[in-house]
Design a protein around this motif. Sequence first.
Motif, PDB file in Angstrom:
ATOM      1  N   LEU A 310      49.808  47.343  41.119  1.00  0.00           N
ATOM      2  CA  LEU A 310      51.125  47.174  41.716  1.00  0.00           C
ATOM      3  C   LEU A 310      51.965  46.141  40.971  1.00  0.00           C
ATOM      4  O   LEU A 310      53.178  46.310  40.822  1.00  0.00           O
ATOM      5  CB  LEU A 310      50.979  46.764  43.187  1.00  0.00           C
ATOM      6  N   LEU A 311      51.325  45.065  40.508  1.00  0.00           N
ATOM      7  CA  LEU A 311      52.071  43.978  39.892  1.00  0.00           C
ATOM      8  C   LEU A 311      52.168  44.103  38.378  1.00  0.00           C
ATOM      9  O   LEU A 311      52.968  43.414  37.752  1.00  0.00           O
ATOM     10  CB  LEU A 311      51.422  42.638  40.254  1.00  0.00           C
ATOM     11  N   GLY A 312      51.320  44.936  37.776  1.00  0.00           N
ATOM     12  CA  GLY A 312      51.372  45.125  36.336  1.00  0.00           C
ATOM     13  C   GLY A 312      50.644  44.064  35.543  1.00  0.00           C
ATOM     14  O   GLY A 312      50.659  44.089  34.309  1.00  0.00           O
ATOM     15  N   TRP A 313      50.008  43.101  36.226  1.00  0.00           N
ATOM     16  CA  TRP A 313      49.247  42.044  35.560  1.00  0.00           C
ATOM     17  C   TRP A 313      47.759  42.297  35.750  1.00  0.00           C
ATOM     18  O   TRP A 313      47.323  42.697  36.821  1.00  0.00           O
ATOM     19  CB  TRP A 313      49.591  40.676  36.141  1.00  0.00           C
ATOM     20  N   SER A 314      46.965  42.040  34.717  1.00  0.00           N
ATOM     21  CA  SER A 314      45.511  42.107  34.865  1.00  0.00           C
ATOM     22  C   SER A 314      45.014  40.792  35.438  1.00  0.00           C
ATOM     23  O   SER A 314      45.697  39.761  35.372  1.00  0.00           O
ATOM     24  CB  SER A 314      44.846  42.376  33.513  1.00  0.00           C
ATOM     25  N   PHE A 315      43.801  40.813  36.008  1.00  0.00           N
ATOM     26  CA  PHE A 315      43.240  39.591  36.582  1.00  0.00           C
ATOM     27  C   PHE A 315      43.034  38.531  35.500  1.00  0.00           C
ATOM     28  O   PHE A 315      43.212  37.329  35.748  1.00  0.00           O
ATOM     29  CB  PHE A 315      41.918  39.908  37.282  1.00  0.00           C
ATOM     30  N   ALA A 316      42.654  38.968  34.283  1.00  0.00           N
ATOM     31  CA  ALA A 316      42.457  38.007  33.192  1.00  0.00           C
ATOM     32  C   ALA A 316      43.759  37.274  32.879  1.00  0.00           C
ATOM     33  O   ALA A 316      43.758  36.075  32.570  1.00  0.00           O
ATOM     34  CB  ALA A 316      41.941  38.734  31.954  1.00  0.00           C
ATOM     35  N   GLU A 317      44.890  37.956  32.974  1.00  0.00           N
ATOM     36  CA  GLU A 317      46.185  37.329  32.713  1.00  0.00           C
ATOM     37  C   GLU A 317      46.622  36.422  33.864  1.00  0.00           C
ATOM     38  O   GLU A 317      47.312  35.424  33.652  1.00  0.00           O
ATOM     39  CB  GLU A 317      47.249  38.396  32.482  1.00  0.00           C
ATOM     40  N   ALA A 318      46.224  36.787  35.083  1.00  0.00           N
ATOM     41  CA  ALA A 318      46.697  36.059  36.262  1.00  0.00           C
ATOM     42  C   ALA A 318      45.766  34.935  36.684  1.00  0.00           C
ATOM     43  O   ALA A 318      46.152  34.096  37.507  1.00  0.00           O
ATOM     44  CB  ALA A 318      46.869  37.032  37.436  1.00  0.00           C
TER      45      ALA A 318
END
Length: 651
Positions: A310-318
């Motif tokens: 939904l947000l377009g971010w991966s967990f590694a990035e966030a």
Amino acid sequence: MILKNVYRFERVHLSLAAFALCFFFLHRIGYEQLMPFYDGTSYVSIHLILEFISIVVSFSIAIQGWMIFPHTLSMQRLWLAALFFSVGILDWFHTLTYPGMPPFLTQPSFHESVWFWILARSTEALGLLFIFSRPDEVIEQPSDHRLHAFFFSFVYTVAMIVVVYLYSSMLPAVVVEGKGTTLWKHGMEYAVCFIHAATMIWIFRRYRKRRSPALLYLLLALFFFILCECQLAMDVGVNDLYALWAHIYKAVGFLYFMRGIYLENIEQPYIELKQHEQQLEMMTNALGEGVIMLNREGRIVWMNPEAERLLGWSFAEARNKPLFEFIYRVGSTSDVWSRKDLIRLIKPLKNGEVIRVDEEEFCRKDGTYLPVSYTLAPVLENGTLTSMVVVFRDMTEKKEKERLERERQQLDLELSLAANMQRSLLQDLKEMKLPSYVDVGVLSVPARILSGDFYHFSAHQTSFSVGIADVSGKGIPAAMLMTLMKFILDRTLHYGTQPHIYLDLLNRFVYDYTEASMFVTMFVGNYNEKNHTFSYASAGHEPGLLYRAETHECVPLATEGCALGLFPQFAFETKSVRLESGDIILLYTDGVTERRDSETGDDFSVLAEMMKKIDTTKSAQEIIHDLYEQVKAYHQYEIKDDQTLLLLRRK
């Protein structure tokens, strides 16, 4: 597969127990052959090592129970910890007072050392029997139970130490110099054996219900404790090979007990926790909602795949980024906003409140806005905020549905206004003054809000004209064409009284000004009061029905003609029929009689059967209503097409 692994585990450890039992008997039988290999010079050192193992295990169990009690709140595990706290101290004093050790408080002696051994083994046996013969109790709050249990254990242990040191001369003799241990000491060892055997029975009952490896370890520990006590009960020495093997059995038993407690209190809960985490992760991954876990500072520590999508971010990035800086709300992009917002949110969260926001917009990685509704819930431990959970749902579809619903409501309003205007175009019999020589009734029911049917009647000096029409299709296009047709019909009466003239004019209009797919069926007629004739013409419409009042006979009124709008010119024909007093002309649209989901007779015969059941002495409008009740029953009270009935009766 699980049972297979359990049985294999049982076979391995039971085989070890069987080997130990065989060695026990072989050792008893072959003692004389083993004596030359053991001179007893290193007994004190070996004894110290074996007792050190038991003491370390006892204190490990005590410390472990102290630490995990606030998490398990199990009274059984707490009392086990307190029990082994006492056993560890008593074994420690047994080791320190053993002859050959440096002086501790007093000179080491067999009498005091053996008494500490007896007290340790008796305390151990009675405590285990008491604990495992009772169901486990889980309390609601930890309060001061730990302090009470360990304080009781400490007081009991100190009392036993004081008794042995200060009143050792009053205690029964357990060792006689030059002879070995006494019968009193042997009896105590056998008593401990029987108590351990009783405890094994209680644990075995639990093991049969729940084949837990931890319970099997406890059973094996008690089995080695019994071997230890039996070895000492049948031996009179305190530092010979028998005593040495008894301490080895005891050390093995303690190690098994430690393994069982560790498996039950730490390893098994850890495995269950990992399983629950995996199940929770599978559940959150399967959710149609985004889930984000935050630490108490509001930084992202975990997010599920739906949140990533939904947000377009991966967990590694966030990972480890502040939520309200990383995913900011529309119109709030600065760090100052995020810190203030976090402070504002954390205050109610600390009180255990759950924050729910029905409508918000998050900014995604690509800069687009995502409408969401989210819930921010606190995770509290002992009243302290440790983390937060954000659950948010994509509201794009909902907002689109709301938009469509608003448009639908607006369209319904417009259709309602159009329907009111359409109904105003249709003539109302109550507002019209009918000639004295006719009686008229009419009823029109649309399948939708707007209707494609329409009717018309008008009075002249010596005649009365009627018409009924059905526009192809339903809804707005049909209603618009119906309105135009009604307007043109109202303006063409001066062209003459012959019905085919009306149809010829309307046909040219429909052909020139409507879509090629649109057409209209129509039936028009004119009753002349002077010669009592009814002239009529049809443009592909259902035949009119003439009901003879005298003979109760129904006669079809049909002429050649195609639907309006199909050809630029068509020669419609007019026919005439004489009406007697009381005769009825009934005009209708195909929605009255047509049933598309079943095979029935032709429309005229269906309506003729209905007319024969009607009381024709009533007024024209009452006849129409009675007839429509039969029409509704015929259609099983389900309207699939516009339905219109028009009745003209000569008085």
